[in-house]
Design a protein around this motif. Structure first.
Motif, PDB file in Angstrom:
ATOM      1  N   VAL A 130      25.572  49.408 -19.841  1.00  0.00           N
ATOM      2  CA  VAL A 130      26.147  48.081 -19.574  1.00  0.00           C
ATOM      3  C   VAL A 130      25.481  47.450 -18.357  1.00  0.00           C
ATOM      4  CG1 VAL A 130      28.254  46.889 -18.793  1.00  0.00           C
ATOM      5  CG2 VAL A 130      28.364  48.487 -20.712  1.00  0.00           C
ATOM      6  N   ASP A 131      25.110  48.283 -17.386  1.00  0.00           N
ATOM      7  CA  ASP A 131      24.463  47.793 -16.173  1.00  0.00           C
ATOM      8  C   ASP A 131      23.159  47.053 -16.481  1.00  0.00           C
ATOM      9  OD1 ASP A 131      24.312  47.798 -13.143  1.00  0.00           O
ATOM     10  OD2 ASP A 131      22.432  48.818 -13.625  1.00  0.00           O
ATOM     11  N   LYS A 132      22.512  47.403 -17.567  1.00  0.00           N
ATOM     12  CA  LYS A 132      21.248  46.726 -17.935  1.00  0.00           C
ATOM     13  C   LYS A 132      21.499  45.307 -18.425  1.00  0.00           C
ATOM     14  CE  LYS A 132      18.843  50.888 -19.559  1.00  0.00           C
ATOM     15  NZ  LYS A 132      18.265  51.544 -20.753  1.00  0.00           N
ATOM     16  N   TYR A 133      22.659  45.103 -19.069  1.00  0.00           N
ATOM     17  CA  TYR A 133      22.897  43.836 -19.760  1.00  0.00           C
ATOM     18  C   TYR A 133      23.938  42.946 -19.092  1.00  0.00           C
ATOM     19  CZ  TYR A 133      20.517  46.650 -23.254  1.00  0.00           C
ATOM     20  OH  TYR A 133      19.611  47.463 -23.891  1.00  0.00           O
ATOM     21  N   TYR A 134      24.700  43.509 -18.149  1.00  0.00           N
ATOM     22  CA  TYR A 134      25.701  42.711 -17.423  1.00  0.00           C
ATOM     23  C   TYR A 134      26.104  43.501 -16.176  1.00  0.00           C
ATOM     24  CZ  TYR A 134      29.824  39.628 -16.810  1.00  0.00           C
ATOM     25  OH  TYR A 134      30.761  38.742 -16.337  1.00  0.00           O
ATOM     26  N   PRO A 135      25.238  43.496 -15.133  1.00  0.00           N
ATOM     27  CA  PRO A 135      25.551  44.285 -13.935  1.00  0.00           C
ATOM     28  C   PRO A 135      26.780  43.741 -13.196  1.00  0.00           C
ATOM     29  CG  PRO A 135      23.220  43.632 -14.000  1.00  0.00           C
ATOM     30  CD  PRO A 135      23.924  42.842 -15.049  1.00  0.00           C
ATOM     31  N   GLN A 136      27.730  44.642 -12.924  1.00  0.00           N
ATOM     32  CA  GLN A 136      28.931  44.327 -12.142  1.00  0.00           C
ATOM     33  C   GLN A 136      29.213  45.551 -11.290  1.00  0.00           C
ATOM     34  OE1 GLN A 136      32.156  42.879 -15.006  1.00  0.00           O
ATOM     35  NE2 GLN A 136      30.618  43.621 -16.408  1.00  0.00           N
ATOM     36  N   TYR A 137      29.186  45.396  -9.963  1.00  0.00           N
ATOM     37  CA  TYR A 137      29.317  46.617  -9.150  1.00  0.00           C
ATOM     38  C   TYR A 137      29.788  46.327  -7.725  1.00  0.00           C
ATOM     39  CZ  TYR A 137      24.642  45.146  -7.487  1.00  0.00           C
ATOM     40  OH  TYR A 137      23.583  44.429  -6.976  1.00  0.00           O
ATOM     41  N   TYR A 138      30.447  47.324  -7.132  1.00  0.00           N
ATOM     42  CA  TYR A 138      30.791  47.307  -5.706  1.00  0.00           C
ATOM     43  C   TYR A 138      29.664  47.987  -4.951  1.00  0.00           C
ATOM     44  CZ  TYR A 138      35.575  45.800  -6.632  1.00  0.00           C
ATOM     45  OH  TYR A 138      36.673  45.071  -7.007  1.00  0.00           O
ATOM     46  N   HIS A 139      29.348  47.441  -3.771  1.00  0.00           N
ATOM     47  CA  HIS A 139      28.224  47.992  -3.009  1.00  0.00           C
ATOM     48  C   HIS A 139      28.374  47.715  -1.510  1.00  0.00           C
ATOM     49  CE1 HIS A 139      24.111  47.969  -1.289  1.00  0.00           C
ATOM     50  NE2 HIS A 139      23.990  49.045  -2.058  1.00  0.00           N
ATOM     51  N   LYS A 140      28.700  48.744  -0.751  1.00  0.00           N
ATOM     52  CA  LYS A 140      28.792  48.657   0.707  1.00  0.00           C
ATOM     53  C   LYS A 140      29.758  47.548   1.143  1.00  0.00           C
ATOM     54  CE  LYS A 140      24.398  51.007   1.430  1.00  0.00           C
ATOM     55  NZ  LYS A 140      23.105  51.027   2.140  1.00  0.00           N
ATOM     56  N   THR A 141      29.549  46.987   2.337  1.00  0.00           N
ATOM     57  CA  THR A 141      30.528  46.041   2.898  1.00  0.00           C
ATOM     58  C   THR A 141      29.858  44.858   3.586  1.00  0.00           C
ATOM     59  OG1 THR A 141      30.562  47.331   4.954  1.00  0.00           O
ATOM     60  CG2 THR A 141      32.250  47.866   3.317  1.00  0.00           C
ATOM     61  N   ASP A 142      30.650  43.788   3.808  1.00  0.00           N
ATOM     62  CA  ASP A 142      30.151  42.641   4.568  1.00  0.00           C
ATOM     63  C   ASP A 142      30.427  42.874   6.058  1.00  0.00           C
ATOM     64  OD1 ASP A 142      32.836  42.034   5.016  1.00  0.00           O
ATOM     65  OD2 ASP A 142      32.788  40.082   4.010  1.00  0.00           O
ATOM     66  N   LYS A 143      30.161  41.870   6.878  1.00  0.00           N
ATOM     67  CA  LYS A 143      30.294  42.036   8.336  1.00  0.00           C
ATOM     68  C   LYS A 143      31.745  42.168   8.781  1.00  0.00           C
ATOM     69  CE  LYS A 143      25.904  39.825   9.559  1.00  0.00           C
ATOM     70  NZ  LYS A 143      25.224  38.688  10.247  1.00  0.00           N
ATOM     71  N   GLU A 144      32.669  41.825   7.908  1.00  0.00           N
ATOM     72  CA  GLU A 144      34.095  41.970   8.236  1.00  0.00           C
ATOM     73  C   GLU A 144      34.680  43.256   7.656  1.00  0.00           C
ATOM     74  OE1 GLU A 144      36.335  38.208   7.760  1.00  0.00           O
ATOM     75  OE2 GLU A 144      34.364  37.263   7.594  1.00  0.00           O
ATOM     76  N   GLY A 145      33.802  44.093   7.102  1.00  0.00           N
ATOM     77  CA  GLY A 145      34.244  45.379   6.574  1.00  0.00           C
ATOM     78  C   GLY A 145      34.787  45.339   5.167  1.00  0.00           C
ATOM     79  N   ARG A 146      34.651  44.185   4.479  1.00  0.00           N
ATOM     80  CA  ARG A 146      35.189  44.050   3.117  1.00  0.00           C
ATOM     81  C   ARG A 146      34.206  44.622   2.094  1.00  0.00           C
ATOM     82  NH1 ARG A 146      37.001  37.824   4.025  1.00  0.00           N
ATOM     83  NH2 ARG A 146      34.774  37.625   4.376  1.00  0.00           N
ATOM     84  N   PRO A 147      34.721  45.221   1.014  1.00  0.00           N
ATOM     85  CA  PRO A 147      33.814  45.671  -0.050  1.00  0.00           C
ATOM     86  C   PRO A 147      33.047  44.488  -0.624  1.00  0.00           C
ATOM     87  CG  PRO A 147      36.054  46.477  -0.419  1.00  0.00           C
ATOM     88  CD  PRO A 147      36.132  45.487   0.694  1.00  0.00           C
ATOM     89  N   LEU A 148      31.756  44.704  -0.836  1.00  0.00           N
ATOM     90  CA  LEU A 148      30.913  43.686  -1.452  1.00  0.00           C
ATOM     91  C   LEU A 148      30.915  43.935  -2.958  1.00  0.00           C
ATOM     92  CD1 LEU A 148      28.898  41.379  -0.763  1.00  0.00           C
ATOM     93  CD2 LEU A 148      27.093  43.110  -0.740  1.00  0.00           C
ATOM     94  N   TYR A 149      31.216  42.882  -3.722  1.00  0.00           N
ATOM     95  CA  TYR A 149      31.229  42.996  -5.187  1.00  0.00           C
ATOM     96  C   TYR A 149      30.190  42.043  -5.749  1.00  0.00           C
ATOM     97  CZ  TYR A 149      32.798  42.797 -10.041  1.00  0.00           C
ATOM     98  OH  TYR A 149      32.842  42.838 -11.416  1.00  0.00           O
ATOM     99  N   VAL A 150      29.331  42.561  -6.616  1.00  0.00           N
ATOM    100  CA  VAL A 150      28.232  41.774  -7.169  1.00  0.00           C
ATOM    101  C   VAL A 150      28.361  41.698  -8.682  1.00  0.00           C
ATOM    102  CG1 VAL A 150      25.722  41.613  -7.434  1.00  0.00           C
ATOM    103  CG2 VAL A 150      26.692  42.497  -5.296  1.00  0.00           C
ATOM    104  N   GLU A 151      28.184  40.501  -9.203  1.00  0.00           N
ATOM    105  CA  GLU A 151      28.175  40.302 -10.653  1.00  0.00           C
ATOM    106  C   GLU A 151      26.988  39.416 -10.993  1.00  0.00           C
ATOM    107  OE1 GLU A 151      31.377  38.672 -13.937  1.00  0.00           O
ATOM    108  OE2 GLU A 151      32.056  40.020 -12.353  1.00  0.00           O
ATOM    109  N   ARG A 152      26.144  39.888 -11.920  1.00  0.00           N
ATOM    110  CA  ARG A 152      24.916  39.142 -12.255  1.00  0.00           C
ATOM    111  C   ARG A 152      25.040  38.588 -13.682  1.00  0.00           C
ATOM    112  NH1 ARG A 152      19.590  42.009 -10.132  1.00  0.00           N
ATOM    113  NH2 ARG A 152      18.954  39.821 -10.168  1.00  0.00           N
ATOM    114  N   LEU A 153      25.733  37.463 -13.773  1.00  0.00           N
ATOM    115  CA  LEU A 153      25.992  36.848 -15.077  1.00  0.00           C
ATOM    116  C   LEU A 153      24.701  36.356 -15.723  1.00  0.00           C
ATOM    117  CD1 LEU A 153      28.444  36.225 -16.887  1.00  0.00           C
ATOM    118  CD2 LEU A 153      28.634  34.014 -15.766  1.00  0.00           C
ATOM    119  N   GLY A 154      23.706  36.040 -14.891  1.00  0.00           N
ATOM    120  CA  GLY A 154      22.432  35.548 -15.415  1.00  0.00           C
ATOM    121  C   GLY A 154      21.650  36.586 -16.197  1.00  0.00           C
ATOM    122  N   LEU A 155      21.947  37.883 -15.985  1.00  0.00           N
ATOM    123  CA  LEU A 155      21.260  38.948 -16.721  1.00  0.00           C
ATOM    124  C   LEU A 155      21.981  39.293 -18.021  1.00  0.00           C
ATOM    125  CD1 LEU A 155      20.199  41.459 -13.902  1.00  0.00           C
ATOM    126  CD2 LEU A 155      18.831  39.675 -14.993  1.00  0.00           C
TER     127      LEU A 155
END
Length: 292
Positions: A105-130
């Motif tokens: 699924v990651d190849k065709y619609y990547p959606q994932y949590y990855h590390k944190t922002d400067k305020e310590g919040r989880p970073l969530y990424v979704e690549r709808l264009g892929l």
């Protein structure tokens, strides 16, 4: 120290001496807000609806903030949410869900949590264009995608946020999202709009007040049409957290996310072995100690 005007003390576990709770959080409640919290808790207890393990004060406050501290509306929202949890089988999902197709699924619609922002919040990424809708639904279904979404929300609340809170020494209650629309086509969006709408509804109605910042990057010219379609589904508070950027987004993202945490494809420095989208890197998944 709790803020002077607060009717509630700071929550336990705060080690950051500079932490100042935002309004409507523990440690920064007005007297009416504290009264609303106490009333909501008692109503749930009296009605036999109180579930201690997932109805702590911070959670009740999320529902109250979502309904502007109207106790009746917050109570109705929680009752509806509890009914939905039973119908959707959330506890069963949490205990047994296995998204075996994750790497595909990651190849065709990547959606994932990855590390944190400067305020310590989880970073969530979704690549709808892929998104490749045909390939995606050859290996999974919309139902399993929604199950995965709910499983990830549960993990977010049960594991990711507590780990992030411990890492920064104060409560972390929201995420920072990057939605990448590079090369997204309008026809592809309309083919997946049912999933997107269902996902937005689950987030807003069942996991309220968990969005911190939301960056929409590489927004194409046609996105204004899509935004017109989505916007009425969202409440004002949600819309206010959304920042729509074109292709000149790098400086804005780096102002919010440390370069070493931001994946390289978005202008950061992070290059996780095997790819950031499958690494699940973050305070919730500390590196394993090398064996002696």
């Amino acid at each position: 120290m709790a803020t002077q005007a607060s009717a509630s003390p700071l929550p336990a576990g705060v080690t950051d001496p500079n932490y100042k709770p935002p309004p409507g959080r523990l440690g920064n409640l007005t007297v009416p807000q504290q009264h609303a919290l106490d009333t909501l808790r008692k109503r749930l207890q009296d009605d036999g609806l109180f579930v201690p393990e997932r109805m702590d004060d911070a959670t009740l406050l999320r529902f109250l903030r979502a309904r502007k501290f109207d106790v009746e509306k917050a109570l109705a929202m929680i009752v509806s949410c509890e009914q939905w949890r039973k119908e959707f089988g959330v506890e069963e999902l949490w205990n047994n869900f296995d998204f075996k197709e994750k790497a595909l699924v990651d190849k065709y619609y990547p959606q994932y949590y990855h590390k944190t922002d400067k305020e310590g919040r989880p970073l969530y990424v979704e690549r709808l264009g892929l998104l490749d809708i045909k390939a995606l639904y050859a290996i999974t279904t919309q139902e399993r995608q929604l199950q995965r979404l709910v499983y990830e929300y549960e993990k977010f609340l049960r594991e990711r946020l507590p780990a992030c809170s411990r890492a920064v020494g104060h409560p972390v209650e929201t995420s920072c999202t990057i939605l990448d629309l590079a090369n997204v086509s309008l026809s592809n969006f309309y083919r997946v709009k049912d999933y997107v709408m269902a996902a937005a509804s689950i987030g807003q109605d069942r996991y309220p007040e968990t969005m911190g910042k939301f960056y929409i990057i590489n927004a194409p010219w046609a996105f204004s049409t899509v935004w017109t379609f989505i916007k009425p589904w969202l409440d004002e508070a949600t819309v206010a957290k959304i920042d729509i950027l074109g292709s000149s987004y790098k400086d804005k993202l780096l102002a919010q996310v440390p370069a070493e945490n931001l994946p390289k494809e978005f202008g950061g420095l992070c290059q996780c072995p095997g790819g950031c989208s499958l690494s699940d890197a973050g305070p919730w998944n500390p590196p394993k100690e090398p064996q002696q």
